[in-house]
Design a protein around this motif. Structure first.
Motif, short mmCIF file in Angstrom:
data_model
loop_
_atom_site.label_atom_id
_atom_site.label_comp_id
_atom_site.label_asym_id
_atom_site.label_seq_id
_atom_site.Cartn_x
_atom_site.Cartn_y
_atom_site.Cartn_z
N GLU A 402 0.83 -1.20 0.00
CA GLU A 402 0.00 0.00 0.00
C GLU A 402 0.87 1.25 0.00
OE1 GLU A 402 -3.49 2.24 2.65
OE2 GLU A 402 -2.65 0.33 3.32
N ALA A 403 1.97 1.23 0.76
CA ALA A 403 2.88 2.38 0.78
C ALA A 403 3.47 2.62 -0.61
CB ALA A 403 4.00 2.14 1.79
N ILE A 404 3.86 1.56 -1.30
CA ILE A 404 4.43 1.69 -2.64
C ILE A 404 3.39 2.27 -3.60
CG2 ILE A 404 5.28 0.37 -4.63
CD1 ILE A 404 6.53 -1.57 -2.50
N GLU A 405 2.16 1.75 -3.52
CA GLU A 405 1.11 2.23 -4.41
C GLU A 405 0.83 3.71 -4.20
OE1 GLU A 405 -3.60 1.31 -5.51
OE2 GLU A 405 -2.52 0.05 -4.07
N LYS A 406 0.74 4.12 -2.94
CA LYS A 406 0.48 5.53 -2.66
C LYS A 406 1.67 6.41 -3.03
CE LYS A 406 -3.08 5.11 0.92
NZ LYS A 406 -3.47 5.39 2.32
N ALA A 407 2.87 5.95 -2.75
CA ALA A 407 4.05 6.74 -3.07
C ALA A 407 4.19 6.97 -4.57
CB ALA A 407 5.30 6.06 -2.52
N ASN A 408 3.86 5.95 -5.36
CA ASN A 408 4.01 6.05 -6.81
C ASN A 408 2.81 6.71 -7.49
OD1 ASN A 408 6.53 4.86 -6.80
ND2 ASN A 408 5.76 2.80 -7.20
N ASN A 409 1.76 7.00 -6.73
CA ASN A 409 0.56 7.60 -7.30
C ASN A 409 0.74 9.11 -7.42
OD1 ASN A 409 -2.03 8.01 -8.24
ND2 ASN A 409 -2.97 7.96 -6.21
N THR A 410 1.63 9.50 -8.31
CA THR A 410 1.96 10.90 -8.55
C THR A 410 2.58 11.01 -9.93
OG1 THR A 410 3.37 12.75 -7.85
CG2 THR A 410 4.18 10.54 -7.38
N PRO A 411 2.37 12.13 -10.61
CA PRO A 411 3.05 12.31 -11.90
C PRO A 411 4.54 12.56 -11.77
CG PRO A 411 1.81 14.27 -11.33
CD PRO A 411 1.44 13.23 -10.32
N TYR A 412 4.99 12.84 -10.54
CA TYR A 412 6.40 13.14 -10.31
C TYR A 412 7.18 11.87 -9.95
CZ TYR A 412 4.66 17.94 -9.97
OH TYR A 412 4.07 19.14 -10.22
N GLY A 413 8.49 11.97 -9.97
CA GLY A 413 9.33 10.83 -9.61
C GLY A 413 10.76 11.25 -9.35
N LEU A 414 10.94 12.22 -8.45
CA LEU A 414 12.27 12.75 -8.21
C LEU A 414 12.97 12.06 -7.04
CD1 LEU A 414 14.35 14.76 -9.22
CD2 LEU A 414 13.34 16.48 -7.73
N SER A 415 12.28 11.90 -5.92
CA SER A 415 12.95 11.36 -4.74
C SER A 415 11.95 10.67 -3.83
CB SER A 415 13.66 12.48 -3.97
OG SER A 415 12.71 13.43 -3.51
N ALA A 416 12.49 9.95 -2.84
CA ALA A 416 11.67 9.30 -1.82
C ALA A 416 12.57 8.98 -0.63
CB ALA A 416 11.03 8.01 -2.36
N GLY A 417 11.94 8.72 0.51
CA GLY A 417 12.68 8.33 1.71
C GLY A 417 12.02 7.12 2.35
N VAL A 418 12.83 6.24 2.93
CA VAL A 418 12.33 5.04 3.59
C VAL A 418 12.97 4.94 4.97
CG1 VAL A 418 12.12 2.53 3.51
CG2 VAL A 418 12.06 3.84 1.38
N TRP A 419 12.12 4.75 6.00
CA TRP A 419 12.60 4.66 7.37
C TRP A 419 12.20 3.30 7.94
CZ3 TRP A 419 15.41 8.79 9.33
CH2 TRP A 419 15.39 9.94 8.54
#
Length: 477
Positions: A402-419
């Protein structure tokens, strides 16, 4: 217990801001033919200097100077070009305090960020690419890679000097010459860099700086004798540039907007994650294309994370950018402040819950308090649009998928963080997230040896590292 900090302002005396500035063309400052404009201190709204505007004729003059210089600069042995880059890097270090103070005055960012982050990374980029100048055959582009020619570079206002370094250093190391247009609201450190080029005895025409607004940038990008376009800025302008150069033989790198997801799992070190969340969104007032503006937190720890985040936000100090105690400085311009306010109001109208710590804002200048929205859905505009300010949208998730689906649900794709404490989960998430940069248990960390860039509407091409050289070289035999 609240601590009261006595003011600790950095002195402005080290900076000598001239009443007016011209264009830097062919190694000299010259008058522009467009209408002059003013550079404003966003913390006080005072006029700092009058800046010359370059029209199409001025840009043409700069490109011709760069083309003349290219004939000798490109044929200079790499070890000789590296000497100039090393010299520039050392001068930047010697004048670091001056550059940091000027950047904070002109941009509005806290002095501790300009002093401890921006300027050191600027010098590091010139040092790094100076080391590459005589090793280009090892860049993976053949035995004898060749420079492209004249690079037209357009940079934004959020990191004026750092974006200059990201673009100028690799271009010069590869043997290209440069025509650079800084943002109209933050031209002063670029013009000081022009003085550094003179101080370093850089050959005339190798670096040219033309100031102005959108029309000046368009003249640089569309000039027929520009071989490479490098742009950092909004996605809308990036699309316009891509259309303008389509069908030409210009190479281009575009580093555009972002709406990064900062993902906190239930096994994360919560206190460490909270610091990363704060740094991810409130660093540089949120004026960061890779800002962690969407917080995705696992439901089981959401209440704990939010309680600690709000307590930490309550300690942030908003105010004078030159005060060494300041955490959040001024918004860069009245126009940007209006956009942030408008999107925040839309967030409330759409039903999200807005919270900001008690915060006394200065009466003059452009200011916005650190703000967090909860009860946010993926349909909310504050979760979709790039606010480019100190505004955080919080969403929750239950499972990694679910986290992956929500994180990728954007037209952008510059950065991300994982804790998370699980290395296997970090690797899995990094493989699944459609982002050019994925930070693990940290955020907003940069190194000149590491490539940076995005996917989708965050642009294409990479800056930094060995990969950043390919943007300024063509394959050799």
């Amino acid at each position: 217990m609240a601590f009261e900090y006595a003011p600790a302002p950095e002195s402005r005396s080290i900076v000598d801001i001239k009443p007016s500035y011209g264009l830097f063309i062919d190694g000299e400052f010259v008058d522009g033919h467009g209408s002059a404009f003013k550079s404003i201190n966003p913390a006080t709204e005072e006029t700092l200097a009058e800046i010359a505007e370059a029209d199409a004729a001025d840009v043409d003059k700069a490109v011709k100077a760069a083309r003349r210089a290219f004939r000798t600069w490109s044929r200079m042995p790499g070890k000789e070009r590296s000497k100039y880059l090393y010299r520039i890097a050392r001068i930047i270090q010697e004048r670091s305090r001056e550059l940091a103070v000027l950047e904070s005055i002109d941009n509005g960012k806290p002095i501790k960020e300009s002093r401890d982050v921006d300027v050191p990374i600027v010098a590091a980029h010139f040092f790094y690419y100076a080391g590459w100048a005589d090793k280009l055959e090892y860049a993976g582009l053949g035995a004898n890679p060749q420079p492209l020619g004249v690079a037209g570079q357009v940079i934004p206002w959020n990191f004026p000097l750092l974006m200059l370094a990201w673009k100028v250093a690799p271009a010069l190391a590869c043997g290209n010459t440069v025509v650079l247009k800084p943002a109209e609201t933050t031209p002063l450190t670029a013009l000081l860099f022009a003085e550094i080029c003179q101080q370093a005895d850089l050959p005339a025409g190798v670096v040219n700086i033309v100031t102005g607004a959108g029309d000046t940038g368009q003249a640089v990008v569309s000039h027929p004798d520009v071989d490479k376009v490098a742009f950092t800025g909004s996605t809308g302008v990036g699309k316009a540039i891509a259309r303008a150069i389509a069908g030409s033989d210009k190479k281009a790198t575009l580093e555009l907007g972002g709406k990064a997801a900062n993902i906190v799992f239930d096994d994360a070190a919560i206190d460490q994650a909270v610091e990363g969340i704060v740094g991810g969104i409130f660093f540089n007032q949120g004026h960061v294309c890779c800002a962690g503006s969407r917080l995705l937190v696992q439901e089981s720890v959401a209440d704990e994370v939010m309680a600690k985040l709000k307590r930490r936000m309550g300690t942030l100090r908003v105010g004078d950018p030159l005060d060494k105690n300041t955490d959040i400085g001024a918004i860069n311009s009245a126009e940007q402040l209006a956009r942030i306010r408008a999107l925040a109001e839309i967030g409330e109208d759409e039903g999200a819950e807005r919270w900001a710590p008690p915060c006394e804002l200065p009466s003059a200048g452009f200011w916005f308090p650190p703000t967090v929205f909860t009860g946010v859905s993926q349909a909310h505009r504050i979760a979709r649009d790039e606010v480019f300010g100190p505004v955080l949208s919080v969403l929750t998730f239950r499972t990694p998928s679910e986290a992956i689906e929500k994180a990728n649900n954007t037209p952008y794709g510059l950065s991300a963080g994982v804790w998370t404490e699980k290395g296997s989960r970090i690797l899995h998430m990094a493989n699944e997230l459609r982002a050019g940069v994925v930070w693990a248990n940290t955020f907003n960390k940069f190194d000149p040896a590491s490539p940076f860039g995005g996917y989708k509407e965050s642009g294409y091409g990479r800056e930094g590292g060995r990969q950043g050289l390919s943007a300024y070289l063509k394959a050799g035999a």
